[in-house]
Motif scaffolding. Structure first.
Motif, PDB file in Angstrom:
ATOM      1  N   CYS A  43       0.889  -1.117  -0.003  1.00 29.65           N
ATOM      2  CA  CYS A  43      -0.226  -0.124   0.022  1.00 29.65           C
ATOM      3  C   CYS A  43       0.677   1.155  -0.046  1.00 29.65           C
ATOM      4  CB  CYS A  43      -0.880   0.113   1.317  1.00 29.65           C
ATOM      5  SG  CYS A  43      -2.057   1.121   1.426  1.00 29.65           S
ATOM      6  N   PHE A  44       1.904   1.157   0.841  1.00 30.22           N
ATOM      7  CA  PHE A  44       2.911   2.546   0.918  1.00 30.22           C
ATOM      8  C   PHE A  44       3.521   2.709  -0.208  1.00 30.22           C
ATOM      9  CE2 PHE A  44       7.081   3.984   1.962  1.00 30.22           C
ATOM     10  CZ  PHE A  44       6.741   5.332   2.404  1.00 30.22           C
ATOM     11  N   LEU A  45       4.097   1.540  -1.192  1.00 27.58           N
ATOM     12  CA  LEU A  45       4.805   1.566  -2.283  1.00 27.58           C
ATOM     13  C   LEU A  45       4.067   1.882  -3.540  1.00 27.58           C
ATOM     14  CD1 LEU A  45       7.323  -1.427  -1.980  1.00 27.58           C
ATOM     15  CD2 LEU A  45       7.761   0.887  -1.536  1.00 27.58           C
ATOM     16  N   PHE A  46       2.954   1.518  -3.620  1.00 29.47           N
ATOM     17  CA  PHE A  46       2.231   1.706  -4.780  1.00 29.47           C
ATOM     18  C   PHE A  46       0.947   2.889  -4.898  1.00 29.47           C
ATOM     19  CE2 PHE A  46       3.944  -2.491  -5.275  1.00 29.47           C
ATOM     20  CZ  PHE A  46       4.250  -2.739  -6.612  1.00 29.47           C
ATOM     21  N   LEU A  47       0.806   3.025  -3.750  1.00 35.45           N
ATOM     22  CA  LEU A  47      -0.524   4.017  -3.689  1.00 35.45           C
ATOM     23  C   LEU A  47      -0.009   5.277  -2.777  1.00 35.45           C
ATOM     24  CD1 LEU A  47      -3.360   1.477  -2.169  1.00 35.45           C
ATOM     25  CD2 LEU A  47      -2.661   1.806  -4.635  1.00 35.45           C
ATOM     26  N   LYS A  48       1.253   5.359  -2.402  1.00 35.57           N
ATOM     27  CA  LYS A  48       1.530   6.496  -1.926  1.00 35.57           C
ATOM     28  C   LYS A  48       0.703   7.202  -0.844  1.00 35.57           C
ATOM     29  CE  LYS A  48       5.287   6.013  -4.656  1.00 35.57           C
ATOM     30  NZ  LYS A  48       6.357   5.315  -4.087  1.00 35.57           N
ATOM     31  N   PRO A  49       0.090   6.694   0.099  1.00 26.94           N
ATOM     32  CA  PRO A  49      -0.661   7.269   1.213  1.00 26.94           C
ATOM     33  C   PRO A  49      -0.254   8.621   1.832  1.00 26.94           C
ATOM     34  CG  PRO A  49       0.068   5.032   2.099  1.00 26.94           C
ATOM     35  CD  PRO A  49       0.421   5.254   0.649  1.00 26.94           C
ATOM     36  N   ASP A  50      -0.892   9.414   1.974  1.00 28.42           N
ATOM     37  CA  ASP A  50      -0.169  10.530   2.834  1.00 28.42           C
ATOM     38  C   ASP A  50      -0.750  10.247   4.009  1.00 28.42           C
ATOM     39  OD1 ASP A  50       0.485  12.837   3.528  1.00 28.42           O
ATOM     40  OD2 ASP A  50      -0.487  14.393   2.267  1.00 28.42           O
ATOM     41  N   SER A  57      -9.912  13.695  13.341  1.00 30.24           N
ATOM     42  CA  SER A  57     -11.219  13.848  12.727  1.00 30.24           C
ATOM     43  C   SER A  57     -11.290  12.836  11.722  1.00 30.24           C
ATOM     44  CB  SER A  57     -11.549  15.149  11.829  1.00 30.24           C
ATOM     45  OG  SER A  57     -10.530  15.359  10.676  1.00 30.24           O
ATOM     46  N   ALA A  58     -10.477  11.951  11.408  1.00 33.75           N
ATOM     47  CA  ALA A  58     -10.523  10.768  10.539  1.00 33.75           C
ATOM     48  C   ALA A  58     -11.467   9.993  11.148  1.00 33.75           C
ATOM     49  CB  ALA A  58      -9.270   9.938  10.465  1.00 33.75           C
ATOM     50  N   ALA A 165     -14.808   3.846   2.498  1.00 34.14           N
ATOM     51  CA  ALA A 165     -14.843   4.201   0.967  1.00 34.14           C
ATOM     52  C   ALA A 165     -15.537   5.340   0.523  1.00 34.14           C
ATOM     53  CB  ALA A 165     -15.291   3.151  -0.119  1.00 34.14           C
ATOM     54  N   LEU A 166     -16.675   5.965   1.147  1.00 34.15           N
ATOM     55  CA  LEU A 166     -17.468   7.106   0.997  1.00 34.15           C
ATOM     56  C   LEU A 166     -17.142   8.133   1.907  1.00 34.15           C
ATOM     57  CD1 LEU A 166     -21.017   5.277   1.053  1.00 34.15           C
ATOM     58  CD2 LEU A 166     -19.619   6.302  -0.900  1.00 34.15           C
ATOM     59  N   TYR A 167     -16.218   8.005   2.829  1.00 34.99           N
ATOM     60  CA  TYR A 167     -15.392   9.194   3.417  1.00 34.99           C
ATOM     61  C   TYR A 167     -14.813  10.279   2.630  1.00 34.99           C
ATOM     62  CZ  TYR A 167     -13.475  11.754   7.577  1.00 34.99           C
ATOM     63  OH  TYR A 167     -13.044  12.710   8.521  1.00 34.99           O
ATOM     64  N   LYS A 168     -15.487  11.595   2.513  1.00 37.72           N
ATOM     65  CA  LYS A 168     -15.023  12.250   1.552  1.00 37.72           C
ATOM     66  C   LYS A 168     -13.669  13.170   2.004  1.00 37.72           C
ATOM     67  CE  LYS A 168     -18.395  11.417  -1.076  1.00 37.72           C
ATOM     68  NZ  LYS A 168     -18.319  10.596  -2.246  1.00 37.72           N
ATOM     69  N   PRO A 171      -8.571  10.409   1.594  1.00 34.96           N
ATOM     70  CA  PRO A 171      -8.554   9.533   0.481  1.00 34.96           C
ATOM     71  C   PRO A 171      -8.484   8.080   1.073  1.00 34.96           C
ATOM     72  CG  PRO A 171      -6.641  11.240   0.204  1.00 34.96           C
ATOM     73  CD  PRO A 171      -7.315  11.291   1.764  1.00 34.96           C
ATOM     74  N   TYR A 172      -9.014   7.270   0.041  1.00 35.30           N
ATOM     75  CA  TYR A 172      -9.279   6.086   0.688  1.00 35.30           C
ATOM     76  C   TYR A 172      -8.213   4.991   0.770  1.00 35.30           C
ATOM     77  CZ  TYR A 172      -9.034   3.819  -4.065  1.00 35.30           C
ATOM     78  OH  TYR A 172      -8.472   3.487  -5.104  1.00 35.30           O
ATOM     79  N   THR A 173      -7.228   5.224  -0.065  1.00 35.37           N
ATOM     80  CA  THR A 173      -5.857   4.704   0.276  1.00 35.37           C
ATOM     81  C   THR A 173      -5.239   4.979   1.255  1.00 35.37           C
ATOM     82  OG1 THR A 173      -4.817   6.636  -1.273  1.00 35.37           O
ATOM     83  CG2 THR A 173      -5.457   4.974  -2.458  1.00 35.37           C
ATOM     84  N   THR A 174      -5.395   6.269   1.801  1.00 34.67           N
ATOM     85  CA  THR A 174      -4.696   6.534   3.406  1.00 34.67           C
ATOM     86  C   THR A 174      -5.370   5.693   4.394  1.00 34.67           C
ATOM     87  OG1 THR A 174      -4.227   8.785   2.537  1.00 34.67           O
ATOM     88  CG2 THR A 174      -4.045   8.610   4.618  1.00 34.67           C
ATOM     89  N   SER A 175      -6.708   5.784   4.164  1.00 30.93           N
ATOM     90  CA  SER A 175      -7.485   5.057   5.012  1.00 30.93           C
ATOM     91  C   SER A 175      -7.219   3.441   4.987  1.00 30.93           C
ATOM     92  CB  SER A 175      -8.985   5.124   4.814  1.00 30.93           C
ATOM     93  OG  SER A 175      -9.421   6.240   5.201  1.00 30.93           O
TER      94      SER A 175
END
Length: 288
Positions: A43-50, A57-58, A165-168, A171-175
């Motif tokens: 996930c870290f390598l390919f999706l680059k989550p921030d 607030s997450a 997935a619906l949390y605006k 980004p869902y990749t970070t989640s």
């Protein structure tokens, strides 16, 4: 629908790996722990989550719930197979579809047209027929806690991933990365406790199995969440198509690769499952 198909392929592969793991005496919890480590690295390598975006607030309640449920459900799954058998466990897992479908209607306020109602009705019948098996042994009337936990656990996991997935605001990749990190920590704690208590011994072979498992588990969850993003207005379509698709592909692989025997009712269930997927797919374009 491409995301659903890819998720189905990954999900079935995970199931095959777990079945082979049991055959070769692989420690499920150790493999699952390494699996989450591999998944969060991918996930870290390919999706680059921030990760800096993850604040107070997450949706932490969802993150924590998933972190506990994801690794724990494997333990309940194994316990259910041990106490009540694979058949009852499989039925409990697939019938968990009821929970997200109800959530789609009551929580996500999705409208159900006639095609979708017919498809879901056929699908429920298909799930039951597909997993009916003849047994020479008398039914085990022992503790029903494990299959109930499998039923509730898989259903709640589906709903929680939908909500993430619906949390605006994130980004869902970070989640997804956050969930993998927390799941790894929880599963690692479980392994440590089991090692200290003498219930399991650490083995390197479990690392290799866990790495492979993590690759496909990462793909399964990633594509599943992407499907929910692409079909945000129709969560029941993703819920049903995913579950029924896994049943169809999994059953075919069981017959071809593992030489499992099917009854006429099982084949009828497969036909109904295909019909259900068609109806649910048609509901996408139907006028409400």
């Amino acid at each position: 629908m491409i995301y659903i198909i890819l998720s189905i392929c990954c999900s079935v592969t995970v199931a095959i790996l777990l079945k082979l793991a049991k055959r070769y005496q692989i420690s499920i919890i150790q493999a699952v722990t390494v699996n989450y480590l591999a998944a969060l690295i991918l996930c870290f390598l390919f999706l680059k989550p921030d990760v800096s975006l993850v604040t107070t607030s997450a949706p932490w309640p969802n993150y924590i719930a998933l972190a506990i449920l994801l690794p724990s459900i494997f333990l309940f799954l194994a316990a259910s197979v041990k106490n009540l058998g694979i058949v009852k466990t499989d039925i409990a897992q697939r019938l968990s579809l009821f929970i997200p479908i109800l959530a789609a209607y009551f929580i996500f306020k999705e409208d159900f047209n006639n095609f979708k109602i017919i498809g879901l009705a056929i699908g429920f019948a298909a799930i039951i027929l597909t997993f009916l098996r003849k047994s020479d042994k008398k039914d085990d009337k022992g503790n029903l806690l494990y299959p109930i936990m499998v039923f509730v656990g898989f259903g709640v996991i589906d709903v929680l991933f939908k909500q993430i997935a619906l949390y605006k605001d994130l980004p869902y990749t970070t989640s997804l990365f956050t969930v993998f990190c927390l799941s790894f920590i929880v599963s690692l704690l479980i392994v440590i406790v089991m090692v200290i208590s003498g219930k399991i011994k650490l083995q390197l072979v479990n690392v290799a199995c866990g790495l492979i498992l993590g690759f496909f588990n990462f793909g399964n969850i990633l594509f599943y969440m992407k499907a929910h993003k692409a079909l945000a207005e129709n969560p029941s379509t993703v819920f049903a198509a995913m579950n029924l698709g896994v049943i169809i592909v999994g059953t075919l692989i069981g017959v071809i690769a593992f030489k499992e025997k099917l009854s006429k009712l099982n084949y009828a269930g497969i036909v109904l499952a295909i019909a259900a997927v068609i109806f649910i797919t048609l509901s996408q374009n139907a006028v409400r």
